[in-house]
Each structure stands twice: as structure tokens, then as C-alpha cells.
Design an enzyme around this catalytic site. Structure first.
Site, PDB file in Angstrom:
ATOM      1  N   TYR A 128      37.099  38.310  38.284  1.00  0.00           N
ATOM      2  CA  TYR A 128      36.971  37.561  39.530  1.00  0.00           C
ATOM      3  C   TYR A 128      38.338  37.425  40.205  1.00  0.00           C
ATOM      4  O   TYR A 128      39.252  36.848  39.618  1.00  0.00           O
ATOM      5  CB  TYR A 128      36.427  36.144  39.250  1.00  0.00           C
ATOM      6  CG  TYR A 128      34.999  36.075  38.710  1.00  0.00           C
ATOM      7  CD1 TYR A 128      34.131  37.160  38.760  1.00  0.00           C
ATOM      8  CD2 TYR A 128      34.520  34.878  38.170  1.00  0.00           C
ATOM      9  CE1 TYR A 128      32.836  37.063  38.283  1.00  0.00           C
ATOM     10  CE2 TYR A 128      33.214  34.776  37.681  1.00  0.00           C
ATOM     11  CZ  TYR A 128      32.376  35.863  37.742  1.00  0.00           C
ATOM     12  OH  TYR A 128      31.088  35.766  37.267  1.00  0.00           O
ATOM     13  N   LYS A 169      31.516  42.628  35.015  1.00  0.00           N
ATOM     14  CA  LYS A 169      30.712  41.722  35.833  1.00  0.00           C
ATOM     15  C   LYS A 169      31.557  41.291  37.025  1.00  0.00           C
ATOM     16  O   LYS A 169      32.635  40.727  36.862  1.00  0.00           O
ATOM     17  CB  LYS A 169      30.315  40.515  34.989  1.00  0.00           C
ATOM     18  CG  LYS A 169      29.604  39.445  35.771  1.00  0.00           C
ATOM     19  CD  LYS A 169      29.068  38.382  34.848  1.00  0.00           C
ATOM     20  CE  LYS A 169      28.543  37.225  35.677  1.00  0.00           C
ATOM     21  NZ  LYS A 169      27.979  36.167  34.896  1.00  0.00           N
TER      22      LYS A 169
HETATM   23  P1  FBP Z   1      25.551  32.145  37.840  1.00  0.00           P
HETATM   24  O1  FBP Z   1      24.504  33.226  38.004  1.00  0.00           O
HETATM   25  O2  FBP Z   1      24.933  30.815  37.598  1.00  0.00           O
HETATM   26  O3  FBP Z   1      26.541  32.161  38.970  1.00  0.00           O
HETATM   27  O4  FBP Z   1      26.341  32.508  36.509  1.00  0.00           O
HETATM   28  C1  FBP Z   1      27.265  33.550  36.474  1.00  0.00           C
HETATM   29  C2  FBP Z   1      28.663  33.053  36.114  1.00  0.00           C
HETATM   30  O5  FBP Z   1      29.599  34.106  36.065  1.00  0.00           O
HETATM   31  C3  FBP Z   1      28.692  32.290  34.816  1.00  0.00           C
HETATM   32  O6  FBP Z   1      28.813  33.135  33.719  1.00  0.00           O
HETATM   33  C4  FBP Z   1      29.849  31.377  35.021  1.00  0.00           C
HETATM   34  O7  FBP Z   1      29.708  30.182  34.349  1.00  0.00           O
HETATM   35  C5  FBP Z   1      29.807  31.092  36.486  1.00  0.00           C
HETATM   36  O8  FBP Z   1      29.124  32.150  37.093  1.00  0.00           O
HETATM   37  C6  FBP Z   1      31.199  30.963  37.057  1.00  0.00           C
HETATM   38  O9  FBP Z   1      31.089  30.286  38.244  1.00  0.00           O
HETATM   39  P2  FBP Z   1      32.270  30.129  39.269  1.00  0.00           P
HETATM   40  O10 FBP Z   1      32.009  31.188  40.285  1.00  0.00           O
HETATM   41  O11 FBP Z   1      32.118  28.759  39.825  1.00  0.00           O
HETATM   42  O12 FBP Z   1      33.561  30.338  38.540  1.00  0.00           O
END
Ligand code: FBP
Length: 250
Positions: free
Chosen positions: A144, A175
């Protein structure tokens, strides 16, 4: 080293049920039903998810339920709370060895590229990849782009950077979050080379909008989703899972 990636895929595709939000966001995401990890394991089993994603604490405390369900387990090896507003950093809180002992067939790790600490996470992840691959575990990188340095950069362009980082670091599955157009996503997926790409679900959306997004994601070349809130916050999680799966395995 050969990993057991096929054990996590069905005809080359996958849907993982992500449930690490308890640490990432706190129980604000939960209600009376979905606060209970057993409810999530039940959805994963009845909905025939390819795996459930837990932190080590849940994997330990709900070991018997997970075993009974026969749902493959992915353990997240790092995590952070959102009770902090500095540059994003998520540190390792579980070893590869312990994840394996808990029965995981895959491990996950989040890297915030763009953060002041991004390169520290890359280094930590690099070691995880070596150890996990030596023991046959599948490695999934959550990549991310976050942090001050990238605030002015275009998210759709950074999507391809995130995917490429996953490939270069040795992730089997990457991911990423979907931004921009289908074309932007297709480029990101191409940038991931032989690594597979899955997309994160995000906060709960209108069902129609969400399903259209899933269609775009799949036609851009992703192999599936690692999704949490759009499933387990849904009134009828098995119904929405069926619809999503109908698009993935179309
Ligand atoms: P969601 O489908 O609920 O968004 O989950 C995916 C995820 O990557 C989780 O594994 C993680 O807890 C969350 O999103 C992270 O969220 P953020 O974008 O707030 O960091």
C-alpha cells in the site's frame, strides 16, 4: 523453492476472507455478530473461501474451529493500530516458523511504500520471503502506497509501483488497492510479472457499485480478491460471497 500456491487457488483464482481489521482499525468495524471470529470462520467455510486471513492471536485461540472448518489459513506477520498518526510503519509480530506451527499455508505482510519507514519494511519482508519459501509457505504482500512523500503522487500510477515492488521482493501473490481505471489496473498487473495480483475490498460499499468493481478487477487480469468488510459486514454474507464468486469464476 516450490510453494504450495495451488493449495490456495481454485482453477488459478482465489477469494480470501480478510479479518485483521481488529488490529488495523479496532472493533469499530464490528457489530455483535462479526466481532466473533467463529462467525468469520463459519462464513469462510460455508462460502468455500480459499483461505481466511488472521493475525496469530486468532489463529491460536480459534485453532480448533479453524481445523474443523478445513479452511486454509493465512497468517499476517505484521500489523499496526490506527491510534497513531506518524509515518506508517507495520512491524513483524509473528515469525514464519510460528505461523507454520499454527498451521498456516501462507503468510502475509504489509509494506507501506512511500513511508519514511518503507525501506525498513522491505528489508524485513525480504527475510520473511526467504524463510517462508524455504519451508514451502506461500507469501502474500499487501503493498500500500502511504506516507507524506507520496501525498502528491497519483494513486493510479503508484498502483503499478506497488505491484512491481511485490514482484521484485519475491511475493507469490500481491495484494493492492484498486485506483483509477481498468487500464491502470491492467498495467499494474502486467508490472507484477509472474506474481499474481489480488485486490483489497475496502470499506463497505453499495452492492451494485461493488460488484461492478469486481467485474472490472477480474477483466483487468487480477486472480481475485482478499476481502473483508464487504462480506462480513453484509447482512447476508453468504449471498454476497456467492455473487462475488460468480464473477471471479465466470
Ligand atoms: P477490507 O476488504 O475490509 O478492506 O480488508 C482488506 C484489508 O487489506 C485488511 O486486510 C486490512 O485490515 C485492511 O484492509 C487495511 O485497511 P486500511 O486501508 O484502513 O489500512
Amino acid at each position: 523453492m516450490k510453494t504450495k500456491i495451488n493449495k490456495l487457488l481454485t482453477k488459478g483464482k482465489a477469494i480470501f476472507l480478510a479479518y485483521d481489521q481488529g488490529i488495523e482499525h479496532g472493533p469499530t468495524d464490528f457489530n455483535d455478530r462479526n466481532v466473533d471470529p467463529s462467525y468469520i470462520i463459519d462464513i469462510a467455510q460455508k462460502g468455500k473461501f480459499n483461505a481466511v486471513v488472521f493475525q496469530k492471536g486468532l489463529a491460536e485461540k480459534y485453532k480448533s474451529e479453524i481445523k474443523k472448518s478445513k479452511v486454509p489459513l493465512i497468517i499476517k506477520l505484521n500489523g499496526k493500530t490506527n491510534l497513531y498518526d506518524g509515518e506508517p510503519i507495520s512491524k513483524q509480530n509473528c515469525s514464519v516458523k510460528y505461523a507454520k506451527e499454527l498451521g498456516a499455508i501462507g503468510v502475509g505482510y504489509t509494506i507501506y511504500i512511500g513511508s519514511k519507514y518503507g525501506n525498513d519494511m522491505l528489508a524485513e519482508f525480504g527475510k520473511i520471503v526467504e524463510e517462508a519459501h524455504r519451508t514451502g509457505l506461500v507469501v502474500i504482500a499487501w503493498v500500500y502506497p502511504r506516507g507524506k512523500a507520496i501525498e502528491k503522487r497519483k494513486k493510479e500510477e503508484l498502483m503499478a509501483y506497488a505491484a512491481r515492488v511485490g514482484l521484485e521482493e519475491g511475493a507469490d501473490i500481491i495484494k493492492i488497492q484498486y485506483y483509477g481505471t481498468k487500464k491502470d489496473l491492467a498495467w499494474a498487473i502486467k508490472s507484477a510479472g509472474k506474481s499474481k495480483v489480488i485486490i483489497s475490498g475496502g470499506s463497505k460499499k453499495d452492492e451494485k457499485i461493488f460488484l461492478k468493481e469486481v467485474k472490472d478487477i477480474m477483466s483487468a487480469g487480477a486472480i481475485g480478491l482478499a476481502i473483508g468488510r464487504n462480506v462480513w459486514q453484509h447482512e447476508k454474507p453468504l449471498e454476497i460471497s456467492k455473487k462475488i464468486k460468480g464473477i471471479i469464476w465466470k
